[in-house]
Design a protein around this motif. Structure first.
Motif, PDB file in Angstrom:
ATOM      1  N   ILE A  92       0.817  -1.212   0.000  1.00 30.93           N
ATOM      2  CA  ILE A  92       0.000   0.000   0.000  1.00 30.93           C
ATOM      3  C   ILE A  92       0.853   1.264   0.000  1.00 30.93           C
ATOM      4  O   ILE A  92       0.454   2.296  -0.553  1.00 30.93           O
ATOM      5  CB  ILE A  92      -0.957  -0.019   1.213  1.00 30.93           C
ATOM      6  CG1 ILE A  92      -2.104   0.960   1.013  1.00 30.93           C
ATOM      7  CG2 ILE A  92      -0.229   0.247   2.502  1.00 30.93           C
ATOM      8  CD1 ILE A  92      -3.214   0.802   2.023  1.00 30.93           C
TER       9      ILE A  92
ATOM     10  N   ILE B 145       0.491   4.354  -2.767  1.00 25.91           N
ATOM     11  CA  ILE B 145       0.273   5.754  -2.385  1.00 25.91           C
ATOM     12  C   ILE B 145       1.334   6.649  -3.020  1.00 25.91           C
ATOM     13  O   ILE B 145       1.027   7.725  -3.558  1.00 25.91           O
ATOM     14  CB  ILE B 145       0.296   5.891  -0.846  1.00 25.91           C
ATOM     15  CG1 ILE B 145      -0.944   5.222  -0.234  1.00 25.91           C
ATOM     16  CG2 ILE B 145       0.367   7.356  -0.426  1.00 25.91           C
ATOM     17  CD1 ILE B 145      -0.945   5.191   1.277  1.00 25.91           C
TER      18      ILE B 145
ATOM     19  N   TYR C 163      -4.593   6.537   1.813  1.00 29.51           N
ATOM     20  CA  TYR C 163      -4.606   5.682   0.629  1.00 29.51           C
ATOM     21  C   TYR C 163      -5.696   6.104  -0.344  1.00 29.51           C
ATOM     22  O   TYR C 163      -5.431   6.361  -1.525  1.00 29.51           O
ATOM     23  CB  TYR C 163      -4.822   4.235   1.079  1.00 29.51           C
ATOM     24  CG  TYR C 163      -5.056   3.240  -0.029  1.00 29.51           C
ATOM     25  CD1 TYR C 163      -4.027   2.852  -0.874  1.00 29.51           C
ATOM     26  CD2 TYR C 163      -6.307   2.662  -0.213  1.00 29.51           C
ATOM     27  CE1 TYR C 163      -4.234   1.922  -1.879  1.00 29.51           C
ATOM     28  CE2 TYR C 163      -6.531   1.735  -1.211  1.00 29.51           C
ATOM     29  CZ  TYR C 163      -5.491   1.364  -2.041  1.00 29.51           C
ATOM     30  OH  TYR C 163      -5.711   0.448  -3.038  1.00 29.51           O
TER      31      TYR C 163
END
Length: 460
Positions: free
Chosen positions: A269, A273, A309
């Motif tokens: 993640i 991002i 996110y």
């Protein structure tokens, strides 16, 4: 000379044996199909194999010393210890056929499955692919215990081959987000097997949806719906960072967009991002449709509670999507609503994107709501919508008790107001609040000038 030559041969042979053992174990541990030479040996036999060559290489190293005998004996012990530890450093799975399964991963027809506690041989009708079978009896007990305790809460188990300390938390974060689990997945490390067990509970998704989620981690080698269990070989490229690339950071690089688009396919993640933020900072060019489609796909997936996110993805989407893209408009509108519900900051770029598309009426309501909470931040955005918002701003001007909001409304009407705004503003030119009165007088002057009227006597 003959003695010296023998010692040199012993030294070379010991080093060659050590290098050969490292090469054999390393390559066998990376072959996930269970067809290597070492996979045809059970784990005790693999350890015995390493121990034999450890003793041989260590002895040869010890005998290769001529003058400094003690030093070479110590080196021999270190070499032997290193070779003996290879089964733990580079664990090699055992071929399924050695653990009671056939080459296709199915158990013999006359062999009944074991009970749930520590089951290792799974029912033939539930096995869709050949299992790598690198776990032993008892390794799955945490899963079966969780199912026994929480039968009505949705328990799922995942055995991951190739998980390690570097990617464990990334896998855990991905599973929690994608399975919409209420609790953090529990991880049970099984050192020496090259794998570990994740137990996810509670989760609302079905077993089929779970298989689709974990298939993105790597190759699914076993599915057992009866026991809510899946086995997967991890694709480490989706988690482990690649070597630094100039194309990722330099927006002038010809492969900048392509490199960051590939990063959006990562399951880490943090990497997603970072790529989204880089894409949001540049003007869309080539691959606009591909980038926009990928961002829409990601935003349609569960987000968990990571506002950074979803905000990064949405901010990139409003840059790369066409303003009249109905699908992107719906996704951005949904994202904005969810951010508001979670009381998170809504980027102004999201509302600007919505105000230019089919969702502009709904977006205008959101804009007014945000403006009432923070007039100074959203004042310029309200001015940008033009006369469309005049009636709503006049209503706020007349009904609001907050002087900061009333002053902001007066300034906005000075920029977008028409005839109806004049009456509302002229009522404030004698207000007790000096700043509000000045704002009203200036706005009246601006509107009359824009409408081609003479200066108001009150302003003179």
């Amino acid at each position: 000379m003959e003695t010296g030559l023998i010692q040199v041969v012993c030294l070379g042979a010991s080093l060659l044996i050590g290098a050969g053992c490292v090469w054999i174990f390393y390559n066998a541990s990376t072959e996930m199909d269970g067809t290597s030479f070492l996979s045809l040996l059970l784990q005790p036999q693999q350890k015995a194999f390493a121990l034999f060559f450890a003793c041989l290489a260590g002895t040869l190293m010890a005998f290769s010393g001529r003058r400094h005998k003690g030093v070479f004996i110590v080196l021999g012990l270190l070499l032997a210890g290193g070779i003996a530890s290879l089964p733990y450093v580079y664990p090699v799975k055992v071929n399924p056929s050695l653990l009671g399964g056939s080459g296709s991963g199915q158990a013999p027809e006359d062999e009944a499955p074991q009970d749930n506690a520590g089951s290792m041989v799974l029912p033939p009708d539930t096995i869709q692919k050949a299992s790598v079978q690198n776990y032993g009896e008892g390794d799955l007990r945490p899963l079966f215990s969780a199912i026994a305790r929480k039968q009505d809460q949705g328990v799922l188990g995942l055995w991951v081959v190739g998980v390690n300390a570097a990617n464990r938390d990334m896998v855990k974060s991905y599973l929690k987000r994608m399975t919409q689990s209420g609790d953090e997945p529990m991880f049970y490390d099984r050192k020496g097997t090259g794998g570990g067990l994740f137990v996810i509970t509670p989760t609302p998704i079905t077993f089929k949806e779970f298989v689709d989620v974990v298939s993105r981690l790597g190759e699914v080698t076993l599915e057992d719906k009866e026991r809510s269990f899946v086995e997967v070989i991890l694709n480490r490229d989706k988690f482990e960072a690649r070597p630094a690339s100039a194309a990722l950071q330099d927006e002038r690089h010809q492969y900048f967009v392509l490199a960051n688009l590939k990063e959006l396919s990562s399951l880490d993640i943090r990497r997603i991002i970072a790529a989204a933020k880089r894409l949001a900072a540049v003007k869309p060019d080539k691959l606009r449709h591909e980038v926009s489609s990928r961002l829409v796909e990601l935003l349609k997936e569960p987000w968990g509670r990571d506002a950074e996110y979803v905000t990064a993805l949405a901010s990139a989407l409003v840059v790369w999507a066409e303003e009249q893209d109905a699908e992107a408009q719906r996704v951005v509108y949904y994202v904005t609503e969810e951010l508001k519900k979670a009381d998170c900051e809504v980027p102004s770029s999201l509302l600007r994107f919505l105000l230019r598309g089919p969702e502009k009426e709904s977006a205008f309501g959101m804009l007014l709501s945000e403006w009432k909470k923070d007039p100074q931040r959203w004042e310029e955005e309200c001015k940008a919508i033009g006369p469309t918002g005049e009636a709503a701003v006049i209503q706020v001007l007349n009904e609001a008790d907050d002087f900061v909001l009333k002053r902001s409304a007066a300034r906005i009407l000075g920029e977008i107001g028409t005839e109806p705004s004049l009456a509302a503003l002229k009522e404030l030119i004698h207000d007790a609040d000096n700043e509000l009165r000045l704002c009203a007088e200036l706005s009246v002057s601006l509107i009359e000038k824009r409408l081609g009227k003479g200066a108001s006597p009150a302003v003179q």
